[in-house]
Design a protein around this motif. Structure first.
Motif, PDB file in Angstrom:
ATOM      1  N   GLY A  33      -3.098   5.723  24.127  1.00  0.00           N
ATOM      2  CA  GLY A  33      -3.657   4.801  24.500  1.00  0.00           C
ATOM      3  C   GLY A  33      -3.203   3.518  23.469  1.00  0.00           C
ATOM      4  N   GLU A  34      -4.133   2.389  23.559  1.00  0.00           N
ATOM      5  CA  GLU A  34      -3.568   1.289  22.486  1.00  0.00           C
ATOM      6  C   GLU A  34      -4.024   1.768  21.168  1.00  0.00           C
ATOM      7  OE1 GLU A  34      -5.945  -2.030  23.914  1.00  0.00           O
ATOM      8  OE2 GLU A  34      -3.999  -2.810  25.102  1.00  0.00           O
ATOM      9  N   MET A  35      -3.202   1.390  20.169  1.00  0.00           N
ATOM     10  CA  MET A  35      -3.365   1.734  18.606  1.00  0.00           C
ATOM     11  C   MET A  35      -4.045   0.675  17.977  1.00  0.00           C
ATOM     12  SD  MET A  35       0.166   4.206  18.480  1.00  0.00           S
ATOM     13  CE  MET A  35      -0.402   5.057  16.998  1.00  0.00           C
ATOM     14  N   THR A  36      -5.133   0.712  17.565  1.00  0.00           N
ATOM     15  CA  THR A  36      -5.485  -0.721  16.737  1.00  0.00           C
ATOM     16  C   THR A  36      -5.171  -0.333  15.384  1.00  0.00           C
ATOM     17  OG1 THR A  36      -7.469  -0.391  18.501  1.00  0.00           O
ATOM     18  CG2 THR A  36      -7.850  -1.860  16.650  1.00  0.00           C
ATOM     19  N   ILE A  37      -4.908  -1.588  14.759  1.00  0.00           N
ATOM     20  CA  ILE A  37      -4.612  -1.664  13.470  1.00  0.00           C
ATOM     21  C   ILE A  37      -5.029  -3.019  12.747  1.00  0.00           C
ATOM     22  CG2 ILE A  37      -2.299  -2.686  13.767  1.00  0.00           C
ATOM     23  CD1 ILE A  37      -1.444  -0.992  11.088  1.00  0.00           C
ATOM     24  N   SER A  38      -5.620  -3.083  11.790  1.00  0.00           N
ATOM     25  CA  SER A  38      -6.050  -4.207  10.846  1.00  0.00           C
ATOM     26  C   SER A  38      -6.274  -3.895   9.546  1.00  0.00           C
ATOM     27  CB  SER A  38      -7.497  -4.652  11.370  1.00  0.00           C
ATOM     28  OG  SER A  38      -8.391  -3.617  11.100  1.00  0.00           O
ATOM     29  N   ASP A  39      -6.371  -4.874   8.732  1.00  0.00           N
ATOM     30  CA  ASP A  39      -6.766  -4.802   7.325  1.00  0.00           C
ATOM     31  C   ASP A  39      -7.651  -3.734   6.986  1.00  0.00           C
ATOM     32  OD1 ASP A  39      -4.240  -6.289   6.647  1.00  0.00           O
ATOM     33  OD2 ASP A  39      -5.722  -8.322   6.610  1.00  0.00           O
ATOM     34  N   GLU A  40      -8.841  -4.061   7.832  1.00  0.00           N
ATOM     35  CA  GLU A  40      -9.961  -3.032   7.614  1.00  0.00           C
ATOM     36  C   GLU A  40      -9.669  -1.667   7.852  1.00  0.00           C
ATOM     37  OE1 GLU A  40     -13.461  -2.164   6.276  1.00  0.00           O
ATOM     38  OE2 GLU A  40     -12.802  -4.143   6.207  1.00  0.00           O
ATOM     39  N   ILE A  41      -9.096  -1.344   8.821  1.00  0.00           N
ATOM     40  CA  ILE A  41      -8.652  -0.201   9.371  1.00  0.00           C
ATOM     41  C   ILE A  41      -7.603   0.566   8.108  1.00  0.00           C
ATOM     42  CG2 ILE A  41      -7.235   1.324  10.868  1.00  0.00           C
ATOM     43  CD1 ILE A  41      -8.409  -0.638  13.139  1.00  0.00           C
ATOM     44  N   LEU A  42      -7.040  -0.215   7.619  1.00  0.00           N
ATOM     45  CA  LEU A  42      -6.043   0.318   6.657  1.00  0.00           C
ATOM     46  C   LEU A  42      -6.567   0.531   5.434  1.00  0.00           C
ATOM     47  CD1 LEU A  42      -2.856  -1.991   7.076  1.00  0.00           C
ATOM     48  CD2 LEU A  42      -3.065   0.431   7.732  1.00  0.00           C
ATOM     49  N   LYS A  43      -7.717  -0.204   5.325  1.00  0.00           N
ATOM     50  CA  LYS A  43      -8.663   0.035   4.010  1.00  0.00           C
ATOM     51  C   LYS A  43      -9.201   1.677   3.977  1.00  0.00           C
ATOM     52  CE  LYS A  43     -10.000  -4.594   2.743  1.00  0.00           C
ATOM     53  NZ  LYS A  43     -11.157  -5.529   2.524  1.00  0.00           N
ATOM     54  N   ARG A  44      -9.588   1.826   5.420  1.00  0.00           N
ATOM     55  CA  ARG A  44     -10.325   3.206   5.484  1.00  0.00           C
ATOM     56  C   ARG A  44      -9.053   4.226   5.457  1.00  0.00           C
ATOM     57  NH1 ARG A  44     -13.374   0.470   9.855  1.00  0.00           N
ATOM     58  NH2 ARG A  44     -11.946   1.335  11.359  1.00  0.00           N
ATOM     59  N   VAL A  45      -7.960   3.964   5.835  1.00  0.00           N
ATOM     60  CA  VAL A  45      -6.812   4.846   5.745  1.00  0.00           C
ATOM     61  C   VAL A  45      -6.645   5.269   4.378  1.00  0.00           C
ATOM     62  CG1 VAL A  45      -4.209   5.389   6.343  1.00  0.00           C
ATOM     63  CG2 VAL A  45      -5.961   4.285   7.959  1.00  0.00           C
ATOM     64  N   LEU A  69       0.892  -1.341   0.180  1.00  0.00           N
ATOM     65  CA  LEU A  69       0.047   0.113   0.011  1.00  0.00           C
ATOM     66  C   LEU A  69       0.877   1.489  -0.003  1.00  0.00           C
ATOM     67  CD1 LEU A  69      -2.673  -1.022   2.754  1.00  0.00           C
ATOM     68  CD2 LEU A  69      -2.883  -1.158   0.335  1.00  0.00           C
ATOM     69  N   GLY A  70       1.970   1.171   0.537  1.00  0.00           N
ATOM     70  CA  GLY A  70       2.959   2.276   0.517  1.00  0.00           C
ATOM     71  C   GLY A  70       3.051   2.654   1.931  1.00  0.00           C
ATOM     72  N   ALA A  71       4.365   3.353   2.388  1.00  0.00           N
ATOM     73  CA  ALA A  71       4.401   3.590   3.828  1.00  0.00           C
ATOM     74  C   ALA A  71       3.800   4.751   4.213  1.00  0.00           C
ATOM     75  CB  ALA A  71       6.004   3.945   3.961  1.00  0.00           C
ATOM     76  N   GLU A  72       3.354   5.674   3.033  1.00  0.00           N
ATOM     77  CA  GLU A  72       2.321   6.792   3.448  1.00  0.00           C
ATOM     78  C   GLU A  72       0.905   6.434   4.312  1.00  0.00           C
ATOM     79  OE1 GLU A  72       3.919   9.382   3.405  1.00  0.00           O
ATOM     80  OE2 GLU A  72       3.282  10.779   1.499  1.00  0.00           O
ATOM     81  N   ILE A  73       0.770   5.138   4.000  1.00  0.00           N
ATOM     82  CA  ILE A  73      -0.579   4.597   4.695  1.00  0.00           C
ATOM     83  C   ILE A  73      -0.214   4.201   6.100  1.00  0.00           C
ATOM     84  CG2 ILE A  73      -2.364   3.023   4.541  1.00  0.00           C
ATOM     85  CD1 ILE A  73      -2.473   4.743   2.182  1.00  0.00           C
ATOM     86  N   ILE A  74       0.913   3.759   6.400  1.00  0.00           N
ATOM     87  CA  ILE A  74       1.230   3.492   7.814  1.00  0.00           C
ATOM     88  C   ILE A  74       1.398   4.960   8.475  1.00  0.00           C
ATOM     89  CG2 ILE A  74       2.989   2.376   9.503  1.00  0.00           C
ATOM     90  CD1 ILE A  74       3.883   0.620   7.051  1.00  0.00           C
ATOM     91  N   ARG A  75       2.222   5.836   7.873  1.00  0.00           N
ATOM     92  CA  ARG A  75       2.177   7.096   8.499  1.00  0.00           C
ATOM     93  C   ARG A  75       0.854   7.900   8.715  1.00  0.00           C
ATOM     94  NH1 ARG A  75       7.697   8.909   7.939  1.00  0.00           N
ATOM     95  NH2 ARG A  75       7.029  11.035   8.462  1.00  0.00           N
ATOM     96  N   LEU A  76       0.019   7.875   7.663  1.00  0.00           N
ATOM     97  CA  LEU A  76      -1.330   8.548   7.877  1.00  0.00           C
ATOM     98  C   LEU A  76      -1.954   7.638   9.048  1.00  0.00           C
ATOM     99  CD1 LEU A  76      -3.319  10.308   7.170  1.00  0.00           C
ATOM    100  CD2 LEU A  76      -4.096   9.283   5.376  1.00  0.00           C
ATOM    101  N   TRP A  77      -1.953   6.330   9.148  1.00  0.00           N
ATOM    102  CA  TRP A  77      -2.718   5.448  10.341  1.00  0.00           C
ATOM    103  C   TRP A  77      -1.955   6.101  11.687  1.00  0.00           C
ATOM    104  CZ3 TRP A  77       0.237   1.976  13.228  1.00  0.00           C
ATOM    105  CH2 TRP A  77      -0.590   1.334  14.376  1.00  0.00           C
ATOM    106  N   VAL A  78      -0.782   6.158  11.710  1.00  0.00           N
ATOM    107  CA  VAL A  78      -0.332   6.541  12.764  1.00  0.00           C
ATOM    108  C   VAL A  78      -0.670   8.216  13.286  1.00  0.00           C
ATOM    109  CG1 VAL A  78       2.063   7.323  14.106  1.00  0.00           C
ATOM    110  CG2 VAL A  78       1.922   5.223  12.723  1.00  0.00           C
ATOM    111  N   ALA A  79      -0.638   9.064  12.340  1.00  0.00           N
ATOM    112  CA  ALA A  79      -0.782  10.212  12.445  1.00  0.00           C
ATOM    113  C   ALA A  79      -2.339  10.619  12.921  1.00  0.00           C
ATOM    114  CB  ALA A  79      -0.491  11.186  11.408  1.00  0.00           C
TER     115      ALA A  79
END
Length: 953
Positions: free
Chosen positions: A661-673, A645-655
């Motif tokens: 608190g706990e940071m939730t990540i999943s394939d579904e969340i990444l799709k929304r990002v 997907l690109g590192a930008e997607i991880i970066r946007l998810w983090v931002a």
């Protein structure tokens, strides 16, 4: 609209900034270009004379692939460093790695076997760590993290190893370091003491025992007196303890009672028992006994009365007495209210026995480093303690000392590496004292550290209390470890007395000089005669290494003011001495780890913390709130996300995630990002395409010549910029990112740009109205790219290259050489914002009304609609002030307003007029010009005459 559908030209432009990000393919090219151009160094030069901001990197461990937690950590750091550049700071980021310690030793053991010579272990460990660093470094750079990657700090660099020894010398000189026997967290698998941060708790099932310590005939008068009796009944008597660790009983040397608790002498028929009064009924029920209390006394009255070891009948080796010592830590939650004390295997036990005069030499310590009882221990010699537990229970039963045994599951200490249970074990170690006054007589380490916490900013604020409680309650710091791959505690100790050489400080410096040239290996090769000549036969090298937390905990000393001092301060007249890092940023577990050890070393070396502020982020969990685990199969690897997907997607998810608190990540969340990213990219492409023929040096216009909606949107953007800067200043990224996403989708896409399309596309290319819109777009785009640059770094850099820069302006190589700029001053901005915010609220109702008619089939597109808006004052005055431009705001072909005392009414009807073939408005003058029968009068003027002129939209 497109030119194929339209015979007349409209201003549809293109841009080199593509619609498709193709991030997985393009991002590595940016990384390569940044490295080739030495971008970090150029950015530092561009910000050279600005105030310094130092984010000091907490070193990841040089072992294994990076995981999503690493990615979160490094991206957050990168966002802060980049935002500080844009805020006008010379922001510094030197990445580092923690290189010594057991995990690497374990890898060497796995690959090459155990019992290798120290020199070979060190050589192989150094090479292994370097391979791991190279792998991790590549992955961190792939995430778009900018820093001094060509010159990171490594705790295994010779200079860092040498300066760490110098730091040890400094705290030795100040009187913090001492050697002594003390229970420490001990792992049999590690064969070493563990730091507090290396201990975790898991459930463990043990055998619990209630054990009787028999009365001593010689002590009976004293015991009777304590209970206020002339004499005790003539029957056997016992003091009863309860323990979850039968393996500690062979080393029992005392009993503890609470001085202010009432204890009962119980007649249980054929025997007497001593129990806490409040536990009598429960205990008797547990033992299947009946009895009555015949006397009571306070625990303090039992002090120094002794009882026989429960195995005394089985072997002469246990024929000893255990005295009672009062202790405040005894509780009545469980057990008998009496605690057995093995000073070698418990912190409280050790303190209690030492306080009552037991010397180090008198402390029984039969458990060896591998968890096996020593050969001299009666009954259980050479047994592994966990396997010996049932044998000890049977021995107690045989001795008549066992009242009850059962299994019990409880939370117990485990090694965080091996996941195996650990024990407290008294060993001779080197410690940093928490409470002893240093040689200058000033505050203790604990006092200094607690004061330092008060002077530190915490993000989030709850981190302060967490760190405070850990420092307030922690024991002395065990500095020594029994490892091969670590910085040596380079003391020379006397063979007989065990005392360090009187010239220790001077000798440490001599060792440091050698280590600086040849690494820690130089200590192994060193002959003592080189240092102390004829005294060499009387001394030996201390074989311990420094706790690995001391390695990373002193990086403020051997990196900021050591190996990287020149890089950090190369353009400042001031020296690095005494400077604090502006920020340390790590996961929430580092309150007991790096934050903690850095605070203690800073307090010892400088009398203050090495940081001004601490930022804590939470751990990553999957969509169900579970920790990432290979066995569960829920791991999301940052490398795979970047490749797909690109590192930008991880970066946007983090931002866009609340890191506190706990940071939730999943394939579904990444799709929304991904969808959020597309909206941002689409917005940027629209902006850049409509600026393709704009030259700031030729087409710049004063803001007071722009249309009112342009001034409003720039005022809105300027307001948002203040919010963004304030959020970045406070490290609050999520609200800033959410507001930026809203700005792109609603303020721009759903309002301003939607309205602006008509003016941009249909006005004469060089008309003042179109250029006014482009002026507003230019300022918005230029600043929007700076807002998103800290988190969408690749995208912002790519778009920055496509943004038109003034021909007479020296274009910067990178957006990160820029700073947040000021928007043009908008007169009466406050009134303008209030007016247009109200217009937008009314427009929202208009849009709903049109949509109802569309769904009913009464109108097609909104441009086919004609509106009559009835509304009371002051809204009537606001809309009426727009005149004919109201139709552009509502994106209809006709819009009029009527004063109405009732609430808002909106009448929508389909236009009876013909549609203009160019602008698609339905107006009465379409076809009025025979030469251009498909055009409206406005388009004819825009194409062939002086053009229209608007005031508002």
């Amino acid at each position: 609209m497109s030119e194929k559908e339209n015979a007349y030209p409209v201003n549809l432009l293109d841009t080199a900034f593509p619609m498709r990000g193709d991030l997985a393919k393009r991002e590595p090219q940016w990384v390569e270009q940044w490295q080739k151009n030495k971008l970090y160094e150029k950015i530092r030069e561009a910000h050279a004379h600005q105030p310094k901001f130092i984010l000091h990197d907490g070193p990841p461990y040089a072992n294994g692939e990076i995981h999503i937690g690493h990615a979160v950590n490094k991206i957050l750091k990168d966002m802060i460093v980049k935002s500080r550049w844009l805020m006008g700071f010379d922001s510094v980021y030197v990445p580092g790695w923690d290189c010594h310690g057991m995990p690497i030793e374990i890898q060497i053991e796995k690959q090459f076997g155990k019992n290798l010579p120290t020199a070979e272990v060190q050589s192989k460990a150094r090479a292994y760590a370097q391979v791991q660093i190279d792998k991790q470094k590549k992955d961190f750079e792939r995430l778009g993290v900018l820093g001094d990657w060509n010159n990171p700090y490594l705790t295994m660099n010779y200079r860092n190893e040498a300066d760490e020894i110098r730091a040890l010398g400094k705290i030795w000189e100040k009187g913090y370091v001492f050697r002594g026997l003390k229970p420490v967290n001990w792992c049999f698998d590690c064969g070493s003491a563990l730091a507090e941060a290396e201990v975790e708790y898991q459930d463990k099932t043990d055998t619990t025992v209630d054990v009787a310590f028999a009365f001593d005939d010689a002590q009976l008068p004293a015991l009777a007196k304590a209970f206020g009796l002339n004499a005790l009944p003539d029957k056997p008597g016992f003091t009863v303890i309860w323990t979850t660790t039968p393996w500690t009983l062979p080393a029992n040397q005392a009993l503890n009672v609470h001085p202010e608790v009432s204890y009962a002498l119980v007649d249980a028929g054929d025997k007497l028992l001593i129990l806490a009064k409040d536990r009598v009924e429960t205990c008797l029920n547990e033992y299947g006994l009946e009895g009555k209390v015949i006397a009571t006394c306070l625990g303090s009255q039992l002090e120094n009365i002794s009882f026989w070891h429960p195995l005394a009948k089985l072997d002469e080796g246990y024929r000893r007495l255990s005295p009672i010592y009062p202790a405040e830590y005894v509780t009545l939650d469980t057990g008998t209210g009496i605690v057995h004390s093995s000073p070698a295997y418990g912190e409280e036990d050790f303190k209690s026995c030492k306080a009552h005069g037991l010397s180090d030499k008198e402390i029984l310590n039969p458990v060896m480093g591998n968890g096996v009882y020593a050969s001299w221990l009666p009954l259980f010699a050479n047994e592994f303690i966990w396997k010996a537990n049932p044998k000890i229970v049977e021995a107690l039963r045989e001795a008549g000392s066992l009242l009850k045994d059962k299994t019990y599951t409880h939370s117990y200490m485990h090694c965080w590496r091996h996941k195996s249970p650990i024990i407290y074990r008294a060993t001779s170690q080197w410690f940093a004292s928490m409470d002893k006054k240093p040689s200058d007589g000033k505050a203790s380490l604990r006092e200094t550290a607690l004061t330092g916490i008060e002077n530190t900013e915490f993000f989030p604020a709850w981190g302060k209390q967490r760190l405070h409680s850990m420092i307030a309650n922690r024991p002395d710091w065990t500095l020594s470890r029994q490892r091969q791959w670590g910085v040596p505690m380079a003391f020379l100790v006397h063979k007989e007395s065990g005392e360090p050489h009187p010239r220790t400080l001077e000798l440490l410096e001599e060792v440091a000089k050698r280590v600086e040239q040849g690494g820690i290996e130089a200590w192994q090769k060193l002959e003592l005669s080189e240092l102390i000549g004829d005294e060499a036969s009387q001394y030996e090298k201390n074989r311990d290494t420094l706790d690995v937390w001391f390695d990373s905990g002193t990086t403020h000393w051997h990196v900021i003011r050591g190996s990287h001092r020149d890089q950090l301060y190369r353009l400042e007249a001031e020296t690095a001495k005494g400077r604090l890092a502006d920020l340390y940023l790590e996961g929430s577990d580092q309150h007991r780890g790096w934050f903690h050890s850095s605070l203690l070393t800073g307090s010892m070396l400088d009398g203050k913390p090495p940081y001004k502020a601490l930022l804590t982020h939470g751990f990553t969990v999957d969509g169900q709130g579970r920790k990432m685990s290979k066995s569960v199969g829920n791991v999301i690897a940052p490398q795979q996300v970047a490749d797909k997907l690109g590192a930008e997607i991880i970066r946007l998810w983090v931002a866009s995630t609340d890191y506190s608190g706990e940071m939730t990540i999943s394939d579904e969340i990444l799709k929304r990002v991904v969808e959020s990213y597309r909206r941002i990219r689409n917005t940027l492409r629209f902006l850049l395409a409509n600026l393709a023929d704009f030259d700031p040096s030729q087409h710049a216009m004063p803001a007071d010549q722009w249309l009112e909606i342009d001034r409003y949107t720039v005022a809105l953007a300027s307001q948002l910029q203040n919010e963004v800067k304030a959020s970045y200043q406070a490290y609050e990224f999520q609200p800033a990112v959410i507001r930026m996403l809203t700005f792109c989708s609603e303020d721009l896409g759903g309002f301003y740009l939607d309205i602006l399309k008509d003016r941009l596309y249909t006005s004469a290319p060089d008309s003042p109205d179109r250029r006014a819109a482009q002026n507003a777009l230019f300022h918005i785009t230029k600043n929007l790219l700076k807002w998103i640059a800290p988190f969408l770094s690749f995208t912002a850099e790519e778009a920055w290259q496509a943004l038109p820069h003034a021909a007479n302006e020296k274009t910067k190589t990178s957006i990160f050489m820029e700073e947040f700029g000021n928007f043009p001053e908008i007169n009466n901005a406050k009134d303008l914002l209030a007016k247009w915010n109200r217009i937008r609220e009314i427009r929202s109702e208009v849009t709903k009304a049109i949509e109802i008619e569309r769904e009913a089939g009464h109108v097609g597109s909104s441009l086919q609609a004609e509106l009559v808006i009835k509304l009371p004052q002051p809204d009537f005055a606001i809309l009426n002030s727009l005149g004919n431009d109201l139709r552009f705001v509502t994106i209809t072909s006709s819009a009029s307003v009527e004063l109405h005392q009732e609430p808002l009414e909106i009448a929508v009807r389909a236009s009876k007029y013909k549609k203009c073939g160019r602008c698609w408005h339905h107006t009465a003058d379409v076809g009025s010009n025979a030469e251009h029968p498909d055009l409206c009068g406005r388009c004819i003027s825009n194409l062939f005459a002086s053009g229209e002129h608007r005031l508002f939209a």
